[in-house]
Every structure is written in C-alpha cells, then in structure tokens.
Design an enzyme around this catalytic site. Structure first.
Site, PDB file in Angstrom:
ATOM      1  CE  LYS A  25      -2.179   2.772   3.547  1.00 34.08           C
ATOM      2  NZ  LYS A  25      -0.971   3.335   4.123  1.00 34.08           N
ATOM      3  CG  ASN A  26       2.484   2.797   3.239  1.00 34.70           C
ATOM      4  OD1 ASN A  26       1.333   3.110   2.944  1.00 34.70           O
ATOM      5  ND2 ASN A  26       2.895   2.706   4.484  1.00 34.70           N
ATOM      6  CB  CYS A 123      -4.498   7.040   9.673  1.00 32.74           C
ATOM      7  SG  CYS A 123      -5.115   5.618   8.794  1.00 32.74           S
ATOM      8  NE  ARG A 128       0.004  11.126   8.945  1.00 30.38           N
ATOM      9  CZ  ARG A 128      -0.478  10.125   8.241  1.00 30.38           C
ATOM     10  NH1 ARG A 128      -1.628   9.575   8.555  1.00 30.38           N
ATOM     11  NH2 ARG A 128       0.166   9.643   7.208  1.00 30.38           N
ATOM     12  CG  ASP A 313       2.755   1.922   9.288  1.00 31.94           C
ATOM     13  OD1 ASP A 313       1.851   2.731   9.498  1.00 31.94           O
ATOM     14  OD2 ASP A 313       3.812   2.228   8.697  1.00 31.94           O
ATOM     15  NE  ARG A 421      -6.204   5.264   3.870  1.00 28.39           N
ATOM     16  CZ  ARG A 421      -5.267   5.604   4.735  1.00 28.39           C
ATOM     17  NH1 ARG A 421      -5.565   5.830   5.989  1.00 28.39           N
ATOM     18  NH2 ARG A 421      -4.021   5.740   4.352  1.00 28.39           N
TER      19      ARG A 421
HETATM   20  N1  EPU Z   1       6.160  15.123   9.310  1.00 30.62           N
HETATM   21  C1  EPU Z   1       6.207  16.473   9.531  1.00 30.62           C
HETATM   22  N2  EPU Z   1       6.065  17.321   8.436  1.00 30.62           N
HETATM   23  C2  EPU Z   1       5.880  16.851   7.177  1.00 30.62           C
HETATM   24  C3  EPU Z   1       5.842  15.448   6.961  1.00 30.62           C
HETATM   25  C4  EPU Z   1       5.992  14.606   8.061  1.00 30.62           C
HETATM   26  O1  EPU Z   1       6.355  16.946  10.657  1.00 30.62           O
HETATM   27  O2  EPU Z   1       5.744  17.658   6.236  1.00 30.62           O
HETATM   28  C5  EPU Z   1       6.267  14.208  10.465  1.00 30.62           C
HETATM   29  C6  EPU Z   1       4.960  13.444  10.697  1.00 30.62           C
HETATM   30  O3  EPU Z   1       4.035  14.220  11.437  1.00 30.62           O
HETATM   31  C7  EPU Z   1       5.424  12.223  11.437  1.00 30.62           C
HETATM   32  C8  EPU Z   1       6.792  11.967  10.826  1.00 30.62           C
HETATM   33  O4  EPU Z   1       7.205  13.181  10.187  1.00 30.62           O
HETATM   34  O5  EPU Z   1       5.554  12.499  12.810  1.00 30.62           O
HETATM   35  C9  EPU Z   1       6.841  10.854   9.815  1.00 30.62           C
HETATM   36  O6  EPU Z   1       5.897  11.080   8.795  1.00 30.62           O
HETATM   37  P1  EPU Z   1       6.120  10.543   7.300  1.00 30.62           P
HETATM   38  O7  EPU Z   1       6.184  11.713   6.381  1.00 30.62           O
HETATM   39  O8  EPU Z   1       7.256   9.599   7.330  1.00 30.62           O
HETATM   40  O9  EPU Z   1       4.791   9.746   7.051  1.00 30.62           O
HETATM   41  P2  EPU Z   1       3.908   9.702   5.732  1.00 30.62           P
HETATM   42  O10 EPU Z   1       4.743   9.733   4.523  1.00 30.62           O
HETATM   43  O11 EPU Z   1       2.787  10.667   5.862  1.00 30.62           O
HETATM   44  C10 EPU Z   1       3.979   7.105   5.394  1.00 30.62           C
HETATM   45  C11 EPU Z   1       2.957   6.017   5.376  1.00 30.62           C
HETATM   46  C12 EPU Z   1       2.474   5.747   6.775  1.00 30.62           C
HETATM   47  C13 EPU Z   1       3.676   5.354   7.633  1.00 30.62           C
HETATM   48  C14 EPU Z   1       4.726   6.468   7.595  1.00 30.62           C
HETATM   49  C15 EPU Z   1       5.984   6.107   8.358  1.00 30.62           C
HETATM   50  C16 EPU Z   1       1.962   6.274   3.221  1.00 30.62           C
HETATM   51  C17 EPU Z   1       0.766   6.644   2.428  1.00 30.62           C
HETATM   52  N3  EPU Z   1       1.852   6.412   4.528  1.00 30.62           N
HETATM   53  O12 EPU Z   1       3.288   8.259   5.883  1.00 30.62           O
HETATM   54  O13 EPU Z   1       1.599   4.650   6.693  1.00 30.62           O
HETATM   55  O14 EPU Z   1       3.256   5.164   8.959  1.00 30.62           O
HETATM   56  O15 EPU Z   1       5.082   6.747   6.233  1.00 30.62           O
HETATM   57  O16 EPU Z   1       6.575   4.972   7.830  1.00 30.62           O
HETATM   58  O17 EPU Z   1       2.983   5.841   2.687  1.00 30.62           O
HETATM   59  C18 EPU Z   1      -0.167   3.281   7.330  1.00 30.62           C
HETATM   60  O18 EPU Z   1       0.216   2.544   6.423  1.00 30.62           O
HETATM   61  O19 EPU Z   1      -1.061   2.983   8.148  1.00 30.62           O
HETATM   62  C19 EPU Z   1       0.470   4.580   7.463  1.00 30.62           C
HETATM   63  C20 EPU Z   1       0.017   5.529   8.282  1.00 30.62           C
END
Ligand code: EPU
Length: 457
Positions: A25-26, A123, A128, A313, A421
């Site tokens: 999914k990611n 989520c 976020r 996750d 999802r």
């Molecule tokens: N963060 C910031 N600012 C930003 C972006 C991120 O402060 O602009 C912070 C976030 O708040 C968080 C941390 O950085 O505390 C990590 O966030 P990251 O950007 O790594 O997460 P993401 O890209 O939004 C993806 C996955 C998540 C998974 C995380 C960490 C997808 C669609 N989502 O999220 O997956 O937990 O990386 O590996 O790829 C899930 O699969 O249930 C899920 C939530």
C-alpha cells in the site's frame, strides 16, 4: 456509519490457514504517481484492490492519464501522454480521504507548470503536517499560494535541483523530493532521507524510467536530473505491513498463518521482535509461516523508529498480542505522537494498558517534552472480552479486529470499511482463516458494500 459498516465477530477461535499478500500500500499509489513523469505508458503489476489505489486512479484520470487493467490480474497500464489540468472542485472531491495527492505536486509542476492540492485526509494518528513537503518544493523553485480551498502551486520556470536536509527522515517528503528531482535541472542532494523498502522500490521504478539516483549509507540520496523519462514495467514489492498484521493476528489468537509473499529481508526487525515475544516463524522461498508455539508469551520493550527500526505501522497489531504476554511490556512510539489512543478500547475489553507522556524504555524522542501520550506500559496476560468497538484509523482498526478475534464472546466492530484503505479482501481472508464473523448485511460478498462518507482526517 450504517449496519453495512459493522462486522460482528465471535472471538476465541485461532486463525489458521494461508493468505496471499499483494503489492505494498505504501508503494503502489506512489508508483502510479511516478507514471505521470513518463513520456510513454507504464505497466504496474501486483496492484492491490484497496481504496488508496482507487483514489489515485481517479486523480490520474482527472488529469488526463488513461488507466486500464492489464493482461494479468492486478496489472495496471497507465498512459500519461495526454496529461491536462483538472478542475479544482473535482480534485477536491476525489482526494478527500487520502494523503497521496500531495505527491502529485512535482510531476504536475513538471508536466503542466502548476498544481492544486486540496486539504488532505489519511489516518488520525497525529498532526500529520505537510510543512516539509512545501519547504522542499519551494527549494526547487515552486511558488505556493495557500487559499481557503487548498494550495495552488506554480513553477515559473523549470524546477532546479538543490541541497535539502530533512528535519526528520519523513517517508512522504523523501518521495516528494524523488518525484520532483528526477526531472529538475541539475543535481539534488537530499540528506536525512527516509530509506524504507517502499522508497527503495520507488527508486527502482524511477531508475527503470531513466532517472539517475544513488543512495549513500548515511541516509543521503543524490539525484541528477534528466530531460526526459520513459514509462516503466514494474512488479510492486509485497506489503510487509500487512504481513506483520497477519503475523500478530496469529500470535494473539494462538493461531498459525502462512503469509504467501512475505519477505524476510524487509521484515528482519519485526521477525526479531516476534521471536523475543515468543512467536514462532519459518521462512521459505514463497513466504513466511507465523504461529503461536504454545505456552506463555514474553513481555518486551519496544520502540518504533524509521527503517531499519521497528516500523510504526507494525506497532498497533503487535500491542494486541502483548496483552497476552506475561509481565510488563513497554512501548515507545517515536514516529507519530498520537498512535496509542487505540489502546483505550483494548482496556475496555479487559487489557491493562497505561499511557505516559514520558519517553519510556529507550532514547528520548521528539515528543518527550511536548505533552503527548506516546509511551505505553502493557501489563499481561489479560483475558479479553468482546465489546462494541469503533475503528479509529487503519492499523488501529485492524488491531481491533485482532482483539475481537482473540476475545471471548461477541464484538461489534464499527467502521470496518476504513480497513479497506490498506487491506485487500480482508473479510474473505478472515473467513478463509476460519474466523467466526457475520458479514455486514449489504455485503454478502467480500468487501463492505459502501465506502464511509468520510474518515478521520
Ligand atoms: N512530518 C512532519 N512534516 C511533514 C511530513 C511529516 O512533521 O511535512 C512528520 C509526521 O508528522 C510524522 C513523521 O514526520 O511524525 C513521519 O511522517 P512521514 O512523512 O514519514 O509519514 P507519511 O509519509 O505521511 C507514510 C505512510 C504511513 C507510515 C509512515 C511512516 C503512506 C501513504 N503512509 O506516511 O503509513 O506510517 O510513512 O513509515 O505511505 C499506514 O500505512 O497505516 C500509514 C500511516
């Protein structure tokens, strides 16, 4: 939420049998976005039927990309040769429940010179924010105009490579840089990058398209921009997060599940932890068998982290199994500030889980001084009883299913369509593993009959 979104679970039966993973999914939605960068069609294989894929498919089609099913099941053919601007209201209507739309920025800026990003979903596991994404895009030369309905971006001229240091190794921001830098002019150097296996697979996709990307051992990624990229043919890596969810379900229900497609290489940290808790596994060329070997499970200290650490996750499903371990387990969540809220429902079922604001059991993290309940002490073993549960987020939702299956008695789990999802055909998979579940009344087949009107943002 209607009855069509409620699953009745009669717990107490071990889950036994086999399930098959599909593409991660990611990774898959991001590889679909990457197709926008090509000058010809791309072919993506092993695509799961999950909502995030449907959202991205819809958004690509709105932007003039034709998306068709390929020859084999789970294959998509994406043709971006007629990319065009989309109507802001249509983008908003399609994108509402996903965070992936932000990754359209770079490709659309390259293809059209402008992009629109509506308010994002995803989520409810923390703030976020998307500040890193916009900081990065500005460094490439994009302008961003924030208005009431979303962000309007423009590239007054060709985007230019730059030096970027991420404040935290964010997965999405690293992908943002990759998808933007590959067609930018000159070299981009990204330090403190995320290096999750899904990111490596996205780099493989981009390399197949003609991109020049190298990774150093110190979380630095270098991208030399090129003038043109072709389409790609790629089979997505299997979903290691789904694999760990089923492994945790096997442990919590005292069951035995063979996960076809699970790969040791991307799950080493999970496997070590699984063994420390007392779970058993056996790896072969096709997948991994996970089971509860009998006897008591062991309490552990666990800290989530970016790859190669223990993936956030994986945390929620495994916490359900920890309620069955003897002694005090400590869980320190360092990636999301609010990813332990789901434990209150487990307490309602009979678990003993106490949350703390301090960084327990490991190193100090970003959340330690900021008043977030981001550590937990799980005291076990505790017998779980069936309850009425409302699904809070994707992984928390799957954890509630596991808890309901492990519990004595009957549970009603509300909001189960949210699980679609990220988990393909999960109801059919549960049935195949012998779960005693009553499908939602309007969904005699495999999936809940309707999407929820909205999901937590
Ligand atoms: N963060 C910031 N600012 C930003 C972006 C991120 O402060 O602009 C912070 C976030 O708040 C968080 C941390 O950085 O505390 C990590 O966030 P990251 O950007 O790594 O997460 P993401 O890209 O939004 C993806 C996955 C998540 C998974 C995380 C960490 C997808 C669609 N989502 O999220 O997956 O937990 O990386 O590996 O790829 C899930 O699969 O249930 C899920 C939530």
């Amino acid at each position: 939420m209607t009855d069509a979104d409620v699953l009745v679970v009669h717990g107490g039966t071990p889950l036994e049998g086999e399930i098959r993973l599909r593409g991660a999914k990611n990774l898959v939605p991001k590889a679909m976005v990457a197709a926008l960068l090509g000058s010809g069609p791309s072919r993506l294989r092993n695509v799961p039927e999950i909502r995030d894929v449907r959202v991205v498919r819809g958004l690509l089609q709105l932007h003039g990309v034709t998306v068709e099913n390929g020859d084999e099941p789970g294959e998509l053919v994406l043709d971006p040769t007629r990319v065009e601007s989309a109507n802001v209201a249509d983008i908003d209507a399609h994108a509402g429940s996903s965070r992936i739309p932000i990754l359209f920025c770079g490709p659309l800026l390259h293809r059209l010179g402008h992009a629109f990003i509506p308010g994002l979903g995803g989520c409810d596991i923390g703030g976020r924010p998307i500040d890193f994404h916009f900081d990065v895009l500005r460094k490439f030369g994009a302008t961003i105009d924030k208005r009431a309905d979303g962000q309007y971006l423009e590239a007054p001229q060709r985007l230019r490579g730059c030096k970027i240091q991420l404040p935290y190794p964010s997965v999405g921001s690293t992908e943002q840089v990759l998808l933007t830098a590959v067609l930018a002019e000159g070299v981009t150097e990204l330090s403190n990058a995320a290096v999750e296996p899904e990111i490596e697979d996205l780099i493989c996709v981009l390399q197949k398209m003609g991109a020049m990307i190298s990774m150093d051992t110190d979380r630095t990624i270098r991208i030399t921009g090129v003038d043109r990229l072709d389409g790609y043919t790629h089979r997505a890596i299997p979903d290691r997060l789904e694999a760990a969810s089923w492994a945790s379900a096997a442990l919590a229900t005292e069951g035995d599940i063979y996960v076809h497609g699970a790969q040791q290489r991307s799950m080493m940290t999970f496997l070590n932890t699984y063994r420390r808790v007392g779970g058993a596994f056996e790896i072969d060329d096709e997948g991994i068998r996970f089971w509860h070997p009998g006897g008591p499970l062991d309490a552990i200290a666990l800290e989530t982290d970016v790859h190669p650490g223990f993936q956030t996750d994986w945390q929620q499903p495994l916490v359900v199994a920890l309620t069955q371990a003897s002694g005090l387990s400590i869980v320190h969540e360092t990636v999301y500030e609010s990813r332990l809220g789901f434990t209150s429902a487990l307490n309602q079922m009979g678990a003993h889980i106490q949350l703390y604001r301090e960084c327990l059991g490991g190193s100090a993290c970003r959340f330690g001084q900021r008043n977030f309940l981001h550590s937990a002490v799980v005291s076990g073993p505790t017998k779980l009883q069936g309850a009425d549960l409302v699904i809070p987020d994707l992984r928390g939702g799957f954890s509630y299913l596991i808890a309901a299956l492990a519990a004595q008695g009957t549970s009603r789990v509300h909001g189960i369509s949210l699980i679609n999802r990220g988990y393909e055909n999960f109801l059919a998979k549960l049935q195949g593993l012998g779960a005693h579940i009553e499908l939602p009344e309007r969904a005699p087949g495999r999936e809940p009959a309707r999407e929820p009107v909205s999901e937590p943002a």
